[in-house]
Scaffold this motif. Structure first.
Motif, mmCIF file in Angstrom:
data_model
loop_
_atom_site.group_PDB
_atom_site.id
_atom_site.type_symbol
_atom_site.label_atom_id
_atom_site.label_comp_id
_atom_site.label_asym_id
_atom_site.label_seq_id
_atom_site.Cartn_x
_atom_site.Cartn_y
_atom_site.Cartn_z
ATOM 1 N N LEU A 48 -3.727 -6.743 -8.511
ATOM 2 C CA LEU A 48 -4.161 -8.082 -8.961
ATOM 3 C C LEU A 48 -3.298 -8.480 -10.145
ATOM 4 O O LEU A 48 -3.649 -8.251 -11.306
ATOM 5 N N ASP A 49 -2.148 -9.055 -9.818
ATOM 6 C CA ASP A 49 -1.148 -9.471 -10.817
ATOM 7 C C ASP A 49 -1.036 -10.996 -10.789
ATOM 8 O O ASP A 49 -0.015 -11.544 -10.358
ATOM 9 N N PRO A 50 -2.070 -11.710 -11.184
ATOM 10 C CA PRO A 50 -2.042 -13.163 -11.009
ATOM 11 C C PRO A 50 -1.023 -13.840 -11.926
ATOM 12 O O PRO A 50 -0.999 -13.598 -13.117
ATOM 13 N N THR A 95 9.438 5.827 -12.124
ATOM 14 C CA THR A 95 8.996 4.451 -11.901
ATOM 15 C C THR A 95 9.902 3.750 -10.881
ATOM 16 O O THR A 95 11.024 4.182 -10.604
ATOM 17 N N SER A 96 9.381 2.649 -10.330
ATOM 18 C CA SER A 96 10.027 2.024 -9.168
ATOM 19 C C SER A 96 11.189 1.102 -9.512
ATOM 20 O O SER A 96 11.932 0.711 -8.617
ATOM 21 N N ASN A 97 11.338 0.784 -10.789
ATOM 22 C CA ASN A 97 12.308 -0.261 -11.166
ATOM 23 C C ASN A 97 13.750 0.229 -11.072
ATOM 24 O O ASN A 97 14.014 1.424 -11.130
ATOM 25 N N ALA A 133 7.215 -6.402 -2.247
ATOM 26 C CA ALA A 133 8.084 -7.286 -3.040
ATOM 27 C C ALA A 133 9.295 -6.559 -3.626
ATOM 28 O O ALA A 133 10.353 -7.158 -3.822
ATOM 29 N N GLN A 134 9.163 -5.256 -3.895
ATOM 30 C CA GLN A 134 10.289 -4.504 -4.469
ATOM 31 C C GLN A 134 11.137 -3.808 -3.396
ATOM 32 O O GLN A 134 12.066 -3.074 -3.714
ATOM 33 N N GLY A 135 10.759 -3.999 -2.142
ATOM 34 C CA GLY A 135 11.606 -3.505 -1.050
ATOM 35 C C GLY A 135 11.119 -2.253 -0.350
ATOM 36 O O GLY A 135 11.670 -1.873 0.683
ATOM 37 N N SER A 181 1.283 -5.731 -4.829
ATOM 38 C CA SER A 181 0.695 -6.816 -5.618
ATOM 39 C C SER A 181 1.146 -8.155 -5.047
ATOM 40 O O SER A 181 0.438 -8.777 -4.250
ATOM 41 N N ARG A 182 2.367 -8.593 -5.416
ATOM 42 C CA ARG A 182 2.828 -9.914 -4.965
ATOM 43 C C ARG A 182 2.807 -10.047 -3.449
ATOM 44 O O ARG A 182 2.493 -11.116 -2.916
ATOM 45 N N GLY A 183 3.136 -8.958 -2.748
ATOM 46 C CA GLY A 183 3.179 -8.991 -1.280
ATOM 47 C C GLY A 183 1.842 -9.342 -0.659
ATOM 48 O O GLY A 183 1.787 -9.854 0.457
HETATM 49 O O1 LIG Z 1 6.849 2.249 -11.462
HETATM 50 C C1 LIG Z 1 6.096 1.273 -11.499
HETATM 51 C C2 LIG Z 1 4.898 1.274 -12.198
HETATM 52 C C3 LIG Z 1 4.098 0.184 -12.136
HETATM 53 N N1 LIG Z 1 4.438 -0.921 -11.410
HETATM 54 C C4 LIG Z 1 3.490 -2.050 -11.370
HETATM 55 O O2 LIG Z 1 3.019 -2.199 -10.036
HETATM 56 C C5 LIG Z 1 2.964 -3.567 -9.684
HETATM 57 C C6 LIG Z 1 3.961 -3.855 -8.595
HETATM 58 O O3 LIG Z 1 3.912 -5.192 -8.224
HETATM 59 P P1 LIG Z 1 4.623 -5.761 -6.877
HETATM 60 O O4 LIG Z 1 4.353 -7.226 -6.938
HETATM 61 O O5 LIG Z 1 3.972 -5.099 -5.698
HETATM 62 O O6 LIG Z 1 6.062 -5.439 -6.972
HETATM 63 C C7 LIG Z 1 3.217 -4.339 -10.979
HETATM 64 O O7 LIG Z 1 1.979 -4.518 -11.628
HETATM 65 C C8 LIG Z 1 4.071 -3.381 -11.786
HETATM 66 O O8 LIG Z 1 3.927 -3.578 -13.166
HETATM 67 C C9 LIG Z 1 5.606 -0.917 -10.724
HETATM 68 O O9 LIG Z 1 5.967 -1.893 -10.043
HETATM 69 N N2 LIG Z 1 6.407 0.167 -10.774
#
Ligand SMILES: O=c1ccn([C@@H]2O[C@H](COP(=O)(O)O)[C@@H](O)[C@H]2O)c(=O)[nH]1
Length: 308
Positions: free
Chosen positions: A20-22, A170-172, A242-244, A266-268
């Motif tokens: 829930l990332d509004p 982390t996913s970034n 959203a991140q692939g 979240s966004r997806g």
């Molecule tokens: O490594 C991480 C840790 C936390 N997040 C969080 O998850 C959601 C991802 O959002 P999407 O819209 O599904 O991409 C977001 O709240 C991030 O802060 C992450 O993405 N990666």
């Protein structure tokens, strides 16, 4: 709470967390119009808009998934009214039977971590009385300060039967800048994974620890290694959608028992109605589009797991 999470995953057949990332750009115009007419274009108005938007989504998906993950930053940006919307969202979701993972990514020196843990998982003492603050079921924890930044969360989890997910990989895109650095020939994320296993060793539910880990779906190879490093840790996996991240990337995050991971989108999910695939729903039916996106995600994960 880890046992309840596992029970709900089995009941729903959906190892899925709806994030829930509004964001205001996701809130349908008809909601914003009505809310701003009442509150004006104010922080209160923004907070009310994201709350109404959240409520619509939760009402549409609560029977399909075990858990939600409100991202605190999306509420905090609207100041005090935003945090009121965060708390309303937490309480509403719990009332619907959902497990709430507060994505707060906290961690500090011991005394400060204790206050974060008390505020989000435990009860604060006020004179002779005690009160829950935000009262999530799980929170995410940043381990950068080491054990004394994590232990206060573990202590409150033991008292309250709650849980944490510690950031491991982390996913970034730039997560490797620090997390992949080699120390004595081994990447930092592996060493953090070992600490998660150690922190969680005496925090066992029936089959998994309530000290879990965050590992991004965007790093499936690292996920495969970390699954073995921390076999009893539940892994919260962001980065799907959203991140692939895709279903096929997720298979090694799960153990042979078909458990051990819960995938966030979240966004997806929450902004599905803005994607071409779900455009037929239109913004009036944004919540139905979210429901359809959850069903598709469930199918994608199930197919990937069946094919492994
Ligand atoms: O490594 C991480 C840790 C936390 N997040 C969080 O998850 C959601 C991802 O959002 P999407 O819209 O599904 O991409 C977001 O709240 C991030 O802060 C992450 O993405 N990666």
């Amino acid at each position: 709470m880890i046992n309840k999470l596992i029970t709900r995953i089995k009941e729903t057949n959906a190892p899925i967390v709806v994030g829930l990332d509004p964001m205001m750009k996701f809130v349908p115009e008809y909601i914003k119009k009505a809310v701003f007419a009442e509150y004006g274009e104010t922080l209160e108005g923004a907070a009310e808009a994201i709350w109404q938007y959240n409520k619509g989504i939760v009402d549409a998906i609560y029977d399909l998934v075990p858990a939600v993950k409100p991202q605190v930053a999306m509420y905090e940006q609207f100041g005090i009214p935003g945090m009121v919307a965060f708390k309303k969202t937490v309480d509403y979701c719990k009332g619907k039977g959902l497990i709430v993972i507060g994505d707060i990514k906290r961690g500090d020196i011991g005394s400060t971590s204790e206050a974060y843990a008390v505020g989000h998982l435990g009860k604060v003492q006020v004179g002779s009385r005690s009160y829950y603050g935000f009262d999530e079921d799980f929170v995410t924890v940043n381990p950068y300060l080491g054990s004394d930044g994590v232990n206060p969360f573990v202590k409150i989890c033991k008292e309250e039967k709650k849980g944490i997910f510690v950031l491991v990989k982390t996913s970034n895109p730039s997560s490797g800048e620090f997390q992949d650095q080699l120390i004595n020939g081994r990447p930092l994320y592996e060493l953090v994974g070992e600490k998660v296993a150690a922190w969680g060793a005496d925090c066992m539910g029936d089959s998994y620890s309530y000290v879990g880990a965050v590992v991004g779906a965007t790093y499936p190879e690292q996920g495969k290694v970390l699954r073995k490093v921390m076999p009893k840790a539940f892994i919260l996996v962001p980065g799907y959608g959203a991140q692939g991240g895709k279903g096929a990337d997720l298979v090694h995050f799960f153990n042979e028992d078909g458990l051990g991971a819960i995938i966030n989108s979240s966004r997806g999910i929450i902004a599905a109605y803005q994607q071409e695939k779900y455009a037929q729903f239109g913004e009036q039916n944004y919540a139905d589009a979210s429901r359809a996106a959850v069903l598709d995600m469930r199918e994608d994960i199930a197919q990937a797991l069946a094919a492994r």
